[in-house]
Write an enzyme that holds these catalytic residues in place. Structure first.
Site, mmCIF file in Angstrom:
data_model
loop_
_atom_site.group_PDB
_atom_site.id
_atom_site.type_symbol
_atom_site.label_atom_id
_atom_site.label_comp_id
_atom_site.label_asym_id
_atom_site.label_seq_id
_atom_site.Cartn_x
_atom_site.Cartn_y
_atom_site.Cartn_z
ATOM 1 N N ASP A 205 0.982 -0.976 -0.253
ATOM 2 C CA ASP A 205 0.154 -0.043 -0.087
ATOM 3 C C ASP A 205 1.279 0.875 -0.023
ATOM 4 O OD1 ASP A 205 -2.073 2.125 0.908
ATOM 5 O OD2 ASP A 205 -3.998 0.304 0.886
ATOM 6 N N ASP A 232 3.404 2.308 -4.661
ATOM 7 C CA ASP A 232 2.935 3.047 -6.129
ATOM 8 C C ASP A 232 2.488 1.987 -6.508
ATOM 9 O OD1 ASP A 232 1.045 4.163 -7.701
ATOM 10 O OD2 ASP A 232 2.759 5.528 -7.807
ATOM 11 N N PHE A 233 0.658 1.796 -7.104
ATOM 12 C CA PHE A 233 1.114 0.419 -8.049
ATOM 13 C C PHE A 233 0.183 0.843 -8.788
ATOM 14 C CE2 PHE A 233 -3.442 0.105 -5.156
ATOM 15 C CZ PHE A 233 -4.157 1.071 -6.107
ATOM 16 N N HIS A 250 -12.283 -1.181 -8.817
ATOM 17 C CA HIS A 250 -14.017 0.872 -8.633
ATOM 18 C C HIS A 250 -13.078 1.390 -8.266
ATOM 19 C CE1 HIS A 250 -15.026 1.129 -3.840
ATOM 20 N NE2 HIS A 250 -13.948 0.410 -4.144
HETATM 21 C C1 SAM Z 1 -10.415 1.738 -1.369
HETATM 22 S S1 SAM Z 1 -9.280 1.170 -0.242
HETATM 23 C C2 SAM Z 1 -9.655 -0.631 -0.380
HETATM 24 C C3 SAM Z 1 -8.275 -1.179 0.746
HETATM 25 C C4 SAM Z 1 -8.480 -2.459 1.169
HETATM 26 N N1 SAM Z 1 -8.135 -3.796 -0.016
HETATM 27 C C5 SAM Z 1 -10.675 -2.619 1.301
HETATM 28 O O1 SAM Z 1 -10.844 -3.836 0.879
HETATM 29 O O2 SAM Z 1 -10.852 -2.652 2.717
HETATM 30 C C6 SAM Z 1 -7.943 1.771 -1.548
HETATM 31 C C7 SAM Z 1 -6.964 1.254 -0.652
HETATM 32 O O3 SAM Z 1 -5.461 1.468 -2.053
HETATM 33 C C8 SAM Z 1 -4.416 2.617 -1.352
HETATM 34 N N2 SAM Z 1 -3.517 3.105 -2.577
HETATM 35 C C9 SAM Z 1 -4.251 4.235 -3.168
HETATM 36 N N3 SAM Z 1 -3.648 4.614 -4.218
HETATM 37 C C10 SAM Z 1 -2.922 3.556 -4.039
HETATM 38 C C11 SAM Z 1 -1.652 3.372 -4.624
HETATM 39 N N4 SAM Z 1 -0.538 4.506 -5.939
HETATM 40 N N5 SAM Z 1 -0.563 2.888 -4.256
HETATM 41 C C12 SAM Z 1 -0.388 1.519 -3.680
HETATM 42 N N6 SAM Z 1 -1.852 1.823 -2.762
HETATM 43 C C13 SAM Z 1 -2.204 2.315 -3.226
HETATM 44 C C14 SAM Z 1 -5.196 2.991 -0.393
HETATM 45 O O4 SAM Z 1 -3.999 3.445 0.566
HETATM 46 C C15 SAM Z 1 -6.400 2.292 0.378
HETATM 47 O O5 SAM Z 1 -5.664 1.409 1.360
#
Ligand code: SAM
Length: 340
Positions: A205, A232-233, A250
């Site tokens: 994350d 950063d994914f 989503h």
């Molecule tokens: C909607 S949440 C979902 C969290 C978890 N997977 C769940 O289902 O409860 C989105 C997650 O994506 C992470 N995120 C957003 N942009 C990201 C990036 N560029 N690289 C890695 N993680 C990221 C956020 O920090 C957050 O924890």
């Protein structure tokens, strides 16, 4: 006929419309309950409004009127001066694993205001939250540790409550290393790997989330086989055999999703499996939680909830073949795919 009569077909259309339009008052009244922690206070027994107001440091008249309104929605039961919390209201209490209190705080403190710009989104297609905060939503969240904490606790709440029972009977595809991309505080991966002692895991994350994930994994005794990695994914992801993307695609439009999927293609071998945990939109006009969440994506992220056909096309365009969609007892499904 009073406004509280529930025989829907007999309620005049104008009254029904006013009730729908009052939704913002319902949200704010529930937020008061969550913010002042009223449901937690009532967990150990009924109180009078005066006692509650004193304990919550609130104005007794204002609080009493909010409680009177919310009692019509089944959040409280009142008897004379005494107030009791119902089973429904108790979901906002803090002292339970399946609490939704942080969901209420998160929504109302970060989503409510940008939704005032939904008309702008409807006119232009631009993301209301980006306009409201002057930058992408997750960037705004990341700038403040308190917001990060509320967001982490919200997603943990969601895993423990709305997704309760969703993993019962579900087995992840085979593979020694499972990476949960955007895995937040690690609650989900910890749950999924609890019964699979031979597998190793990676919670991936944004860097500011990593400390929360390390703590969860240490608390659950999994730190020796589940790593937390910040990154950063959109740039690169760790190598793994199985990738979980839970409530990730989503958040993003198709092009951004393809960038995430391409990062997996770069890191993984053909045959690697992807499991999307998403609420798949069913056809027709029947109510489904994904249709509401879709508005959240529209206004906050520029993402979207998708139908089965849309997931198939998206995965296919990034080099993955959709294998099957496994429904769960919750609104969420497991969308399984293989890297070609
Ligand atoms: C909607 S949440 C979902 C969290 C978890 N997977 C769940 O289902 O409860 C989105 C997650 O994506 C992470 N995120 C957003 N942009 C990201 C990036 N560029 N690289 C890695 N993680 C990221 C956020 O920090 C957050 O924890």
């Amino acid at each position: 006929m009073s406004i509280t009569d529930s025989a829907a077909p007999q309620v005049p259309a104008q009254i029904q419309m006013m009730q729908l339009l009052a939704g913002f008052q319902v949200s704010q009244a529930l937020y008061v309950v969550a913010k002042l922690d009223i449901a937690t206070i009532l967990s150990d027994g009924p109180r009078t409004v005066d006692q509650l107001a004193a304990e919550a440091n609130a104005d007794a008249d204002a609080l009493g009127r909010i409680i009177r309104f919310l009692a019509t929605l089944g959040i409280f039961r009142t008897s004379g001066e005494e107030v009791e919390i119902t089973q429904l209201g108790a979901t906002l209490a803090d002292d339970r694993a399946d609490s939704l209190r942080y969901g209420a705080l998160y929504w109302m403190e970060t989503h409510y205001a940008p939704f005032g710009d939904l008309v702008h989104t409807a006119r232009t297609g631009e993301i209301a939250a980006t306009r409201h905060y002057g930058r992408p939503f997750f960037d705004w969240i990341s700038a403040d540790p308190e917001r990060v904490e509320v967001q982490n606790r919200t997603f943990a709440n969601v895993t423990n409550s709305l997704r309760a029972g969703m993993f019962d009977g579900y087995r992840l595809p085979d593979g020694a290393v499972v990476a949960d991309l955007g895995g937040a505080d690690g609650s989900m991966l910890a749950q999924l790997l609890a019964d699979a002692p031979d597998r190793r895991g990676i919670v991936f994350d944004r860097p500011e989330i990593v400390p929360a994930a390390r703590k969860t994994l240490a608390d659950r005794g999994m730190a020796d086989r589940v790593q937390s990695i910040g990154g950063d994914f959109f740039q690169s992801v760790p190598s793994a055999d199985v990738y979980i993307l839970s409530y990730i695609l989503h958040d993003w439009d198709d092009e951004a999703c393809r960038r995430i999927l391409r990062a997996i293609v770069e890191a993984a071998e053909p045959g690697a499996r992807v499991v999307l945990v998403e609420a798949v939109i069913p056809p027709g006009d029947a109510p489904h939680p994904a249709k509401v969440v879709d508005l959240t994506m529209l206004a906050m992220m520029g993402g979207r909830e998708r139908t089965a056909e849309e997931y198939q096309a998206l995965l296919d365009s990034a080099g993955f073949t959709l294998d099957r969609i496994v429904p769960s007892p919750t609104p969420f499904s497991f969308v399984e795919a293989t890297l070609r």
